[in-house]
Motif scaffolding. Structure first.
Motif, short mmCIF file in Angstrom:
data_model
loop_
_atom_site.label_atom_id
_atom_site.label_comp_id
_atom_site.label_asym_id
_atom_site.label_seq_id
_atom_site.Cartn_x
_atom_site.Cartn_y
_atom_site.Cartn_z
N GLU A 396 18.73 -46.32 11.69
CA GLU A 396 18.31 -45.08 11.05
C GLU A 396 17.57 -44.18 12.03
O GLU A 396 17.76 -42.95 12.04
CB GLU A 396 17.43 -45.39 9.83
CG GLU A 396 18.19 -45.97 8.66
CD GLU A 396 19.26 -45.02 8.14
OE1 GLU A 396 19.06 -43.79 8.23
OE2 GLU A 396 20.29 -45.49 7.65
N ARG A 397 16.72 -44.76 12.86
CA ARG A 397 16.00 -43.95 13.85
C ARG A 397 16.96 -43.30 14.84
O ARG A 397 16.83 -42.11 15.15
CB ARG A 397 15.00 -44.83 14.59
CG ARG A 397 13.81 -45.27 13.74
CD ARG A 397 12.87 -46.16 14.55
NE ARG A 397 11.74 -46.61 13.75
CZ ARG A 397 10.82 -47.48 14.19
NH1 ARG A 397 10.92 -47.97 15.43
NH2 ARG A 397 9.82 -47.84 13.40
N ALA A 398 17.91 -44.08 15.32
CA ALA A 398 18.88 -43.52 16.25
C ALA A 398 19.75 -42.46 15.57
O ALA A 398 20.10 -41.44 16.19
CB ALA A 398 19.75 -44.64 16.83
N ASN A 399 20.09 -42.69 14.32
CA ASN A 399 20.92 -41.74 13.58
C ASN A 399 20.19 -40.41 13.38
O ASN A 399 20.79 -39.34 13.47
CB ASN A 399 21.32 -42.34 12.23
CG ASN A 399 22.47 -41.61 11.59
OD1 ASN A 399 23.37 -41.13 12.28
ND2 ASN A 399 22.46 -41.52 10.28
N GLN A 400 18.89 -40.47 13.10
CA GLN A 400 18.11 -39.25 12.94
C GLN A 400 18.03 -38.44 14.23
O GLN A 400 17.96 -37.21 14.20
CB GLN A 400 16.70 -39.60 12.44
CG GLN A 400 16.67 -40.13 11.01
CD GLN A 400 15.30 -40.63 10.61
OE1 GLN A 400 14.35 -40.58 11.41
NE2 GLN A 400 15.18 -41.14 9.38
N LYS A 401 18.02 -39.15 15.36
CA LYS A 401 17.98 -38.47 16.65
C LYS A 401 19.36 -38.06 17.16
O LYS A 401 19.48 -37.44 18.21
CB LYS A 401 17.31 -39.37 17.69
CG LYS A 401 15.87 -39.71 17.39
CD LYS A 401 15.31 -40.66 18.44
CE LYS A 401 13.87 -41.04 18.13
NZ LYS A 401 13.32 -41.99 19.14
N GLY A 402 20.40 -38.44 16.41
CA GLY A 402 21.76 -38.14 16.84
C GLY A 402 22.21 -38.97 18.02
O GLY A 402 23.09 -38.56 18.78
N GLU A 403 21.64 -40.15 18.18
CA GLU A 403 21.97 -41.01 19.30
C GLU A 403 22.81 -42.20 18.83
O GLU A 403 22.62 -42.69 17.70
CB GLU A 403 20.69 -41.54 19.96
CG GLU A 403 19.79 -40.46 20.50
CD GLU A 403 18.46 -41.01 21.00
OE1 GLU A 403 17.71 -40.24 21.61
OE2 GLU A 403 18.21 -42.22 20.77
#
Length: 670
Positions: A396-403
């Motif tokens: 989820e953290r990576a998804n929010q950053k678009g990574e």
């Protein structure tokens, strides 16, 4: 110029009056323009109001649809979870004979515990349905129709009789023994090869994989679990020992979640396990291989009547598996895994992901609980649920950053191998019987000669996996060096003696002689942790080959390599002699881990031969296909012409009439 002054006010200015300014009035054309602008403004306001109303109505419908979808998924998960819990109840309640004793009584009615559980399920389903919107209710009814079609696959099957009956080894009654013997199968032993598959379709080579599995019918069944995937194999081409089980959409996560929550003592967190595993399996389908060691317990409801089970993969084809296993290996060892020579060359002592055969017994049950990423939490934290939650949060953290995010892969080959070899009471054999593309010859042949066993019967045609000895890259021949039964080493024979179409050995018998014979005494082996770089250091187990014994040749050249053993808490090696056709190396399995990159790019469907017909397929690093006659232009057809196969062996026509008998039915194979 469109404005004209009005006649000035003739009234005389008085003290206190505003300054008298001339007033301007619009021209007639300008008045018309004002009217048009006012009309357009009114239209814009009306249109905006209509669009706003439509958007609000659409948003409301979309939100309602979202709520309905969420409700449907929640109800579906409830149904899946309850159904799996019923399966678990049936498994743990079964009597000594296995079957469904925990669910159905002697009169066919539900037993007391199962009836109470079913009543709770019906009450919960009714409560959830009463809260659904009308549209969601319709969607649930449609989903229920699909669930009914999958009921046979998801319903609690016969249990694993070993654990349920409390026996050390599954018993085979006289009726089952007689039925197996009449069907041309081994009466006592039966191995279940388990493959859970995630995806809407199977790989390009899947028809060939299925076809090759039919050759192991004497001793092996292949259980393939999927989520409503498209099985593009003609029904009449599926061997009787290959069984497909659809667990429905998101069913794999529900199946693993319910069973792993129960087995790790976290039944109160079943929903969390199910949701997190459904997320992991849908986001990273390859992550299901992390759970290979759990297959025997997760799919225990499907293992009634089996003496052994093994996890395996789809990037392989099977050879004449029954011919490679002896009664001693099946009866006297708790686990048998197949290697391809890398123990000798690299010292790697781990359970292979392609084949790790477990005897169904108390000794091998739930060994995987010793892995911190699979088992319950400990005093230091960790555990299965912690691992799943951590992956979801990082995603989820990576998804929010678009990574992009690729979670850490926990190799079951590492931790599970270390756990198994920390149990001194277990007997484990690392048998040198598998072919792999990165140690094999340039070509590997898959042969299905066709025919029936002596005395008739319904046994399918035999399969053989072969390559020419002495034509491999690193000198290991995939870890197996073929030899004649009379002791003549195959690597001493000229290359022209290699005949991929040589006759197979006799049909398997109940004595299960196997293809290898032990030679000499067992020799202790020292171990270290400097190998298998993809495995965490704490899990590495490596044989010490620094003494040079791995490259030693025995005095008379009568043996073909080394097998390794874990016995009574210690490590040992022993030479073996294998019986193969001259000039050939044969394997129980062929794993094309590297070559499959090219196979994924191949186009066109793989056509299978008709029942009773033979065929030869050639595997190379460029592709695979049937060994076929060259076409009119002299080009090879999908993997090599008949002349190409002859050229690879060093002779113009080493087969004579034997090849003529085989390439005729190949006209219908592609």
């Amino acid at each position: 110029s469109a404005w004209r002054p009005k006649a000035p006010n003739r009234r005389p200015a008085m003290l206190g009056d505003e300054y008298a300014r001339p007033r301007y009035v619009p021209h007639a054309a300008l008045r018309r323009l004002h009217a048009v602008v006012a009309a357009l403004g009114a239209m814009w306001l009306a249109t905006s109001a209509g669009l706003l109303h439509s958007w609000q109505r659409h948003s409301g419908a979309k939100m309602e649809a979202g709520r309905s979808l969420h409700e449907v998924k929640e109800l579906t998960n409830e149904v899946l979870i309850l159904r799996q819990q019923l399966a678990s109840m049936a498994m743990t309640s079964s009597g000594p004979g296995g079957g469904r004793g925990g669910v159905a009584g002697s009169d066919g009615e539900l037993s007391g515990a199962a009836a109470v559980h079913m009543a709770e399920a019906e009450h919960l389903a009714g409560r959830l349905r009463s809260q659904l919107s009308p549209k969601a209710e319709l969607a649930v009814n449609d989903a229920a129709a699909g669930e009914a079609r999958r009921a046979a696959a998801l319903a609690p099957g016969p249990s694993a009789s070993a654990e349920a009956a409390g026996s050390a080894f599954p018993r085979v009654d006289d009726v089952l023994r007689a039925s197996r013997r009449a069907a041309g199968q081994h009466p006592e032993f039966r191995v279940a090869m388990i493959i859970p598959w995630l995806g809407s379709s199977f790989p390009h080579w899947f028809p060939l994989f299925v076809w090759s599995c039919g050759g192991s019918d004497y001793l092996f069944d292949w259980l393939i679990f999927h989520e409503d995937a498209s099985v593009d194999v003609p029904i009449n081409s599926i061997p009787r020992n290959v069984h497909f089980h659809s667990v429905g959409t998101y069913g794999m996560g529900a199946l693993f979640g319910v069973q792993l929550a129960r087995l790790t003592g976290a039944e109160n967190l079943t929903h969390a396990h199910v949701r997190l595993l459904q997320h992991a399996f849908s986001t990273w389908p390859y992550s299901i291989t992390e759970y290979k060691p759990t297959y025997g317990d997760v799919f225990a409801a499907y293992l009634s009547g089996y003496s052994h089970w093994s996890y395996t993969d789809l990037d392989l084809v099977a050879g004449d598996l029954p011919a490679f296993f002896s009664r001693e290996e099946l009866a006297d060892f708790d686990l048998v895994t197949l290697t391809f020579g890398d123990v000798v060359t690299h010292g790697r002592l781990y359970l292979r992901g392609q084949f790790a055969m477990h005897k169904i017994s108390r000794a091998t049950s739930r060994l995987w609980l010793g892995c911190d990423f699979l088992g319950p939490p400990t005093d230091g934290g960790g555990g299965l649920l912690h691992e799943l939650r951590l992956k979801a949060v990082l995603y989820e953290r990576a998804n929010q950053k678009g990574e992009p995010f690729r979670p850490h892969f926990n190799s079951a080959e590492g931790c599970y191998s270390a756990v198994v070899t920390s149990q001194p009471e277990l007997r484990v054999k690392y048998a040198n019987k598998m072919l792999a593309d990165f140690t094999s010859a340039p070509e590997v042949y898959l042969l299905l000669p066709g025919g029936k066993p002596p005395g008739g019967g319904e046994s399918p045609a035999r399969v053989a996996l072969r390559m020419c000895a002495g034509r491999h890259g690193d000198g290991t021949a995939g870890g197996i060096v073929g030899r004649r039964a009379n002791g003549t080493p195959s690597d001493a024979l000229p290359a022209s003696a290699c005949d991929p179409l040589a006759q197979l050995a006799g049909w398997p018998s109940e004595s299960l002689r196997g293809n290898q014979r032990a030679v000499g005494e067992m020799i202790p082996v020292r171990v270290h942790s400097n190998c298998s770089e993809w495995v965490e250091v704490r899990y590495r187990v490596c044989a010490d080959v620094s003494g040079g014994w791995a490259q030693e040749e025995d005095a008379d050249g009568a043996t073909d390599g080394w097998n390794f053993f874990y016995l009574n808490g210690g490590w040992f090696r022993q030479r073996f002699a294998a019986d193969h056709a001259p000039g050939l190396v044969e394997g129980a399995l062929f794993h094309f881990q590297v070559w499959k990159r090219a196979y994924k790019k191949q186009q066109g469907a793989v056509q299978l031969p008709r029942a009773g017909e033979g065929g030869v397929f050639v595997f190379t690093k460029e592709g695979f296909g049937p060994a076929h006659e060259a076409d009119a232009g002299g080009r090879d057809v999908q993997g090599g012409s008949a002349e190409g196969v002859r050229d690879r062996t060093g002779e113009g026509d080493p087969y004579g009439e034997a090849f003529a008998d085989i390439h005729t039915p190949l006209d219908n194979m592609w």
